[in-house]
Design a protein around this motif. Structure first.
Motif, short mmCIF file in Angstrom:
data_model
loop_
_atom_site.label_atom_id
_atom_site.label_comp_id
_atom_site.label_asym_id
_atom_site.label_seq_id
_atom_site.Cartn_x
_atom_site.Cartn_y
_atom_site.Cartn_z
N VAL A 144 0.86 -1.19 0.00
CA VAL A 144 0.00 0.00 0.00
C VAL A 144 0.89 1.23 0.00
CG1 VAL A 144 -1.81 1.26 1.21
CG2 VAL A 144 -1.75 -1.22 1.35
N LEU A 145 0.49 2.22 -0.78
CA LEU A 145 1.17 3.51 -0.76
C LEU A 145 0.33 4.51 0.04
CD1 LEU A 145 3.33 5.54 -1.69
CD2 LEU A 145 1.97 5.91 -3.76
N LYS A 195 7.21 2.65 -7.84
CA LYS A 195 6.66 1.35 -8.21
C LYS A 195 5.15 1.51 -8.27
CE LYS A 195 5.94 -1.74 -5.11
NZ LYS A 195 6.08 -2.89 -4.22
N LYS A 196 4.49 0.55 -8.89
CA LYS A 196 3.04 0.62 -9.05
C LYS A 196 2.33 -0.05 -7.89
CE LYS A 196 2.99 1.11 -14.07
NZ LYS A 196 2.39 2.45 -14.03
N LEU A 215 0.50 4.36 -10.46
CA LEU A 215 -0.84 3.85 -10.74
C LEU A 215 -0.80 2.54 -11.51
CD1 LEU A 215 -2.51 7.20 -11.89
CD2 LEU A 215 -2.81 6.05 -9.68
N SER A 216 -1.54 1.58 -11.01
CA SER A 216 -1.77 0.35 -11.76
C SER A 216 -3.20 0.35 -12.27
CB SER A 216 -1.51 -0.89 -10.90
OG SER A 216 -2.39 -0.91 -9.79
N GLU A 217 -3.46 -0.42 -13.29
CA GLU A 217 -4.79 -0.47 -13.89
C GLU A 217 -5.82 -0.90 -12.85
OE1 GLU A 217 -7.38 0.14 -17.08
OE2 GLU A 217 -5.20 0.46 -17.03
N VAL A 240 -9.21 4.25 -12.41
CA VAL A 240 -8.99 4.28 -10.96
C VAL A 240 -10.33 4.24 -10.23
CG1 VAL A 240 -8.09 5.65 -9.04
CG2 VAL A 240 -6.83 5.53 -11.21
N GLN A 241 -10.42 3.39 -9.22
CA GLN A 241 -11.59 3.34 -8.34
C GLN A 241 -11.38 4.39 -7.25
OE1 GLN A 241 -14.12 1.14 -9.29
NE2 GLN A 241 -12.69 1.04 -11.00
N LEU A 242 -11.99 5.55 -7.44
CA LEU A 242 -11.74 6.70 -6.58
C LEU A 242 -12.79 6.80 -5.48
CD1 LEU A 242 -10.16 9.34 -5.98
CD2 LEU A 242 -11.70 10.49 -7.60
#
Length: 259
Positions: A144-145, A195-196, A215-217, A240-242
């Protein structure tokens, strides 16, 4: 975190509905369900007195009315007092309030006057947004970022560490980053060597803090920050699921925490 403005609170009911839809898509639960699971409590029609406060910068337009909408949306019996400040507190108690909601420039507080429990909006907001992120059903790793490690981000990072995630953290304030590394054991994130991530929790008062490189898909970005942490272009490009809403999610976290 930035202070809210009346424009942030326009059509709060619609904002809550949209946030609920995203949270359910991300976690399989609606916002109430996440709160019930996190705190192990349920509202039971608690009466909530919302007290306007005039100190400091004064009363934010739409704030008390928005809190009223929020309490009703989540199943509480909320009402706004006619009087502000101490007179409003007295009025709320006289009218049978079991929980008081009130805020000045520095503290947004929920106080359950029946059991004595109190909650501050900042840690409660960080914890619930981190909890939502942690429940992402499509996450492909435990990395997690966390962007922003202040009064909201630090409690959120602590929640993620407690749940067993490998937390990477960044804050431009070196003191905040050092505190989080020392106290929580998180990994410092170096923007120069990104990193993603499939899970990102952001808690800053700045716009567009999330760089494309992380960001990853179809990743989830859970952020109470105002303004928004990601551009519309990047949000759409990576699907992105925002999870982002200005007031309700943090408020209901406070309420469930003091039941």
């Amino acid at each position: 975190m930035a202070l809210l403005t009346p424009n942030d609170l326009i059509n709060i009911n619609k904002q809550l509905q949209e946030a609920d839809s995203v949270v359910k898509r991300v976690t399989g639960l609606d916002i109430k369900g996440v709160c019930q699971s996190l705190y192990g409590t349920s509202p039971s029609s608690k009466k909530v007195g919302i007290v306007p406060v005039t100190s400091g910068n004064g009363i934010i337009g739409n704030f008390s009315a928005s809190l009223h909408v929020i309490t009703q949306y989540f199943g509480f019996d909320g009402f706004v007092t006619d009087m502000p400040d101490v007179s409003g507190y007295y009025e709320a108690v006289q009218n049978g309030a079991e929980i008081i909601l009130m805020a000045d420039d520095h503290t947004f507080l929920a106080h359950n006057i029946k059991n004595g429990k109190m909650a501050n909006n900042q840690p409660c907001t960080g914890i619930i947004y981190a909890e939502i992120a942690s429940r992402y059903l499509k996450a492909d790793s435990k990395d997690v970022l966390v962007m922003g490690l202040g009064k909201v981000g630090f409690p959120g990072a602590a929640q993620l560490v407690q749940k067993g995630f490998r937390v990477y953290g960044y804050d431009p304030d070196a003191r905040l980053l050092k505190r989080a590394v020392s106290n929580l054991g998180i990994i410092p994130f170096d923007p120069a060597n990104p990193k993603k991530f499939s899970i990102i929790f952001e808690a800053t008062p700045c716009a567009n803090t999330i760089p494309e490189a992380v960001l990853s898909e179809n990743c989830v970005l859970s952020t109470p920050g105002i303004p928004c942490a990601i551009s519309e272009e990047l949000k759409n490009k990576y699907d992105v699921q925002l999870v982002a809403e200005p007031l309700g999610i943090g408020t209901v976290s406070m309420l469930y925490s003091v039941l």
